[in-house]
Design an enzyme around this catalytic site. Structure first.
Site, PDB file in Angstrom:
ATOM      1  N   GLU A 176     -30.679 -16.146  -3.009  1.00 39.32           N
ATOM      2  CA  GLU A 176     -29.402 -16.449  -2.500  1.00 39.32           C
ATOM      3  C   GLU A 176     -29.205 -16.333  -1.032  1.00 39.32           C
ATOM      4  OE1 GLU A 176     -27.048 -13.189  -3.990  1.00 39.32           O
ATOM      5  OE2 GLU A 176     -25.264 -13.483  -2.621  1.00 39.32           O
ATOM      6  N   LYS A 201      16.594   4.793   5.800  1.00 36.41           N
ATOM      7  CA  LYS A 201      17.444   3.519   5.956  1.00 36.41           C
ATOM      8  C   LYS A 201      16.478   2.219   5.349  1.00 36.41           C
ATOM      9  CE  LYS A 201      20.884   2.648   8.174  1.00 36.41           C
ATOM     10  NZ  LYS A 201      22.218   2.783   7.395  1.00 36.41           N
ATOM     11  N   SER A 241       0.812  -1.226   0.011  1.00 39.22           N
ATOM     12  CA  SER A 241       0.082   0.021   0.051  1.00 39.22           C
ATOM     13  C   SER A 241       0.892   1.181   0.204  1.00 39.22           C
ATOM     14  CB  SER A 241      -0.849  -0.034   1.129  1.00 39.22           C
ATOM     15  OG  SER A 241      -1.721  -1.027   1.171  1.00 39.22           O
ATOM     16  N   VAL A 242       1.883   1.151  -0.753  1.00 39.66           N
ATOM     17  CA  VAL A 242       2.903   2.322  -0.766  1.00 39.66           C
ATOM     18  C   VAL A 242       2.572   3.302  -2.003  1.00 39.66           C
ATOM     19  CG1 VAL A 242       4.879   1.525  -2.013  1.00 39.66           C
ATOM     20  CG2 VAL A 242       5.385   2.952  -0.109  1.00 39.66           C
ATOM     21  N   CYS A 244     -26.286  -3.394  -8.440  1.00 37.00           N
ATOM     22  CA  CYS A 244     -26.346  -4.862  -8.432  1.00 37.00           C
ATOM     23  C   CYS A 244     -27.062  -5.578  -7.181  1.00 37.00           C
ATOM     24  CB  CYS A 244     -25.136  -5.313  -8.441  1.00 37.00           C
ATOM     25  SG  CYS A 244     -24.793  -6.878  -9.139  1.00 37.00           S
ATOM     26  N   GLU A 250     -20.174   2.005 -12.235  1.00 38.43           N
ATOM     27  CA  GLU A 250     -19.007   2.678 -11.767  1.00 38.43           C
ATOM     28  C   GLU A 250     -17.712   2.136 -12.356  1.00 38.43           C
ATOM     29  OE1 GLU A 250     -21.058   0.326 -10.349  1.00 38.43           O
ATOM     30  OE2 GLU A 250     -19.637  -1.361  -9.400  1.00 38.43           O
ATOM     31  N   ARG A 278     -24.747 -13.591 -10.165  1.00 33.93           N
ATOM     32  CA  ARG A 278     -25.023 -14.882 -10.309  1.00 33.93           C
ATOM     33  C   ARG A 278     -26.710 -14.931 -10.353  1.00 33.93           C
ATOM     34  NH1 ARG A 278     -21.470 -18.463 -10.115  1.00 33.93           N
ATOM     35  NH2 ARG A 278     -20.184 -17.639  -8.472  1.00 33.93           N
ATOM     36  N   HIS A 295     -22.851  -2.787 -13.190  1.00 27.66           N
ATOM     37  CA  HIS A 295     -22.079  -2.028 -12.329  1.00 27.66           C
ATOM     38  C   HIS A 295     -21.813  -0.717 -13.009  1.00 27.66           C
ATOM     39  CE1 HIS A 295     -21.283  -4.751  -8.824  1.00 27.66           C
ATOM     40  NE2 HIS A 295     -21.578  -5.739  -9.803  1.00 27.66           N
ATOM     41  N   GLU A 312       3.559  -3.376 -13.190  1.00 28.17           N
ATOM     42  CA  GLU A 312       3.721  -3.119 -11.957  1.00 28.17           C
ATOM     43  C   GLU A 312       3.489  -4.708 -11.115  1.00 28.17           C
ATOM     44  OE1 GLU A 312       0.116  -1.167 -10.175  1.00 28.17           O
ATOM     45  OE2 GLU A 312       0.651  -1.874  -8.198  1.00 28.17           O
TER      46      GLU A 312
HETATM   47  N1  GLN Z   1     -25.152 -11.314  -4.962  1.00 29.47           N
HETATM   48  C1  GLN Z   1     -25.899 -10.942  -6.082  1.00 29.47           C
HETATM   49  C2  GLN Z   1     -25.718 -11.775  -7.243  1.00 29.47           C
HETATM   50  O1  GLN Z   1     -24.812 -12.595  -7.418  1.00 29.47           O
HETATM   51  C3  GLN Z   1     -25.291  -9.513  -6.375  1.00 29.47           C
HETATM   52  C4  GLN Z   1     -23.839  -9.284  -6.887  1.00 29.47           C
HETATM   53  C5  GLN Z   1     -23.235  -8.292  -6.636  1.00 29.47           C
HETATM   54  O2  GLN Z   1     -23.851  -7.177  -6.068  1.00 29.47           O
HETATM   55  N2  GLN Z   1     -22.252  -7.688  -7.493  1.00 29.47           N
HETATM   56  O3  GLN Z   1     -26.373 -11.877  -8.222  1.00 29.47           O
END
Ligand code: GLN
Length: 539
Positions: free
Chosen positions: A405, A190, A14-15, A381, A509, A462, A507, A141
């Site tokens: 789930e 050092k 983590s440098v 998600c 993001e 999933r 996602h 890296e």
């Molecule tokens: N656990 C959920 C799935 O597998 C959502 C996965 C997540 O949030 N990346 O579908």
């Protein structure tokens, strides 16, 4: 033919190797060079997909569905390029492939050894990435710290590459910590010297040394590092604390690092064109306002677990002139004492991705609050899936609705396994992964945010919405605003009569970049700003 820059780290992890590597890439990119970056993770896992984000940080997903180290996210954001799963190499991958070759008899009866067979495999992988990406310069890296047992074959492989590729085609950059003693306020070189010795012990003489220090290192320390490290004084730089990571390439370039690298590698460079990057960086400093956001999840004590989401919110904030102030809410605590949180104090609520049962009821409580009290909501998600569970329970009246789930026997499996996931043997690399096209319904908020009806986002899940319940959901007022291109998966949901309620199976993001914020995050932050203005006006 590509040139190679190898980045190693010393003294502790983590440098800041990842940000340094991305910054070196940026300095070369603004000088007109095409670059790509490989992250080597010396752990034995085949990829980051099976690792707990609480320990290792976020699993970053590439376009082609690689579950990779979070540093690839930094590289993509700094360089504004898409990387592939090939850009993340692990010991697990190298050994799997060597063992597979051995079983096929490809080593022709020879004894298979770390040198040359494992090191050859490593070098071949690096050269393949250089070729496939067409990169003029490939940055590599090496994760972990020099001296780690598991990284030795990688150090040995890159040592050999210096011989094979030649001096002017390879460059070694070593970054290590320069601590400052609390009591005397003295900088110490050092540990840095020891880490250079460790590098030399395995035959690598660094070309550039970067001191990681809270502040610019003192002249005397720089001279010492140069002397003991056997590099010119001009090749010693400081990576000091910056208040915004995107500022680091500019700071290092000011110290002369970019010019030093292009000279040392004898590159034919253009003068650096920092114009666009500088205006992006200054947008982060020009924020005049802030909004308070409740971040609801279960890995909230390690913010690296959600690094791409944090960055996406910052990108949106820089664009809109309001910094997101994030407050982390551990949803298990919310379950224990719901009254201890007052969501009304927030301008927006994000329900974060995740897996498993822990904290889900708390997430559902947060979603219910956001829906009923018209607080801007973004569910990503798992956050999206649980928003549908909440709606099914409290609007449709299916009280025991759940995702299978958490409750495999629920009478209302509103979120269920994808049929192709039912009989899977292996957990690694087997989710719905990577970029898929999404169709957005005309006139919906999602479609307006993206300004397009066909988009693409990255996935990692999933489970998904059970199509059996689509009519029920729509009749009760939920808008299914996005579906997958093949029609099989629900991708976006939203609510009418709510200022901003958006859930995304994907996602977004992962594709957000500084200067180019992801549309759902931009829309969400905009709604948070509006809510703040509304609250202020009311007072
Ligand atoms: N656990 C959920 C799935 O597998 C959502 C996965 C997540 O949030 N990346 O579908």
């Amino acid at each position: 033919m590509s040139k190679f820059i190898f980045i190693t780290g010393g003294v502790l992890s983590s440098v800041g190797k990842g940000i340094l590597t991305a910054s070196i890439g940026k300095m070369l990119q603004v000088r007109g060079h095409s670059v790509s970056i490989v992250k080597i993770d010396p752990y034995v896992n085949v990829d980051a997909g099976t690792m707990n984000p609480y320990i290792h940080g976020e699993v970053f997903v590439t376009e082609d569905g690689g579950e990779t180290d979070l540093d690839l996210g930094h590289y993509e954001r700094f360089l504004d390029i898409n990387l592939s799963k090939l850009n993340n190499i692990t010991t697990g991958q190298i050994y799997s492939s060597v063992i597979e070759k051995e079983r096929k008899g490809e080593y022709l009866g020879r004894c298979v050894q770390i040198i040359p067979h494992v090191t050859d495999e490593i070098k071949e992988r690096l050269r393949i990435v250089a070729k496939l990406t067409n990169a003029e310069i490939l940055l590599v890296e090496i994760g972990g710290t020099v001296g780690d047992i598991e990284s030795l074959p990688f150090f040995e492989a890159v040592r050999q590459m210096r011989l094979e590729e030649g001096y002017s085609n390879t460059l070694f950059v070593h970054i290590a910590l320069v601590p400052i003693l609390d009591v005397t306020n003295e900088q110490k070189s050092k540990p840095f010297q020891h880490s250079i010795q460790e590098l030399r012990r395995i035959g690598i003489q660094p070309d550039i040394l970067v001191a990681r220090c809270r502040v610019q290192i003192e002249e005397s320390i720089r001279k010492k590092i140069s002397l003991f490290g056997s590099v010119p004084y001009d090749a010693v730089f400081t990576s000091y604390n910056v208040d915004n990571i995107y500022n680091l390439p500019l700071e290092l370039d000011k110290q002369g690092m970019g010019d030093y690298i292009v000279k040392r590698l004898m590159l034919n460079s253009k003068p650096p064109n920092w114009g666009e990057w500088k205006s992006i960086v200054s947008s982060f400093y020009n924020v005049r306002d802030s909004v308070k956001i409740a971040m609801c999840g279960k890995y909230t004590k390690l913010s690296d677990s959600y690094i791409s989401i944090i960055e996406a919110l910052k990108h949106a904030g820089a664009k809109l002139g309001a910094a997101p102030k994030l407050e982390w809410i551990e949803t298990t605590c919310l379950e224990e004492d719901p009254s201890s949180f007052n969501f009304n104090n927030y301008h927006g609520i994000v329900v974060l991705p995740g897996f498993g049962a822990r904290g889900t009821e708390g997430k559902i409580l947060a979603i219910k609050y956001a829906r009923e009290n018209k607080i801007p909501f973004l569910g990503i998600c798992y956050g999206f899936q649980l928003a549908i569970v909440e709606f099914a329970r409290n609007v449709l009246g299916y009280k025991s609705a759940h995702t299978t789930e958490v409750d495999p026997n629920t009478p209302y499996p509103i979120i269920d396994l994808l049929p192709e996931q039912r009989n899977l043997q292996n957990l690694g690399g087997s989710m719905r992964l990577g970029a898929y096209k999404i169709l957005l319904k005309e006139g919906t908020m999602a479609q307006k945010l993206y300004g397009s009806s066909i988009i693409s986002e990255r996935h990692r899940h999933r489970y998904e919405v059970n199509q059996k319940y689509l009519n029920d959901l729509e009749e009760a007022g939920m808008i299914i605003s996005g579906i997958s291109y093949d029609g099989k998966s629900v991708e976006f949901i939203e609510l009418k009569d709510h200022p901003f309620f958006l859930g995304s199976q994907s996602h977004p993001e992962f594709k957000s970049r500084p200067g180019k914020p992801s549309p759902p995050f931009l829309g969400f932050l905009n709604a948070c700003i509006k809510r703040k203005k509304f609250i202020v006006a009311k007072i």
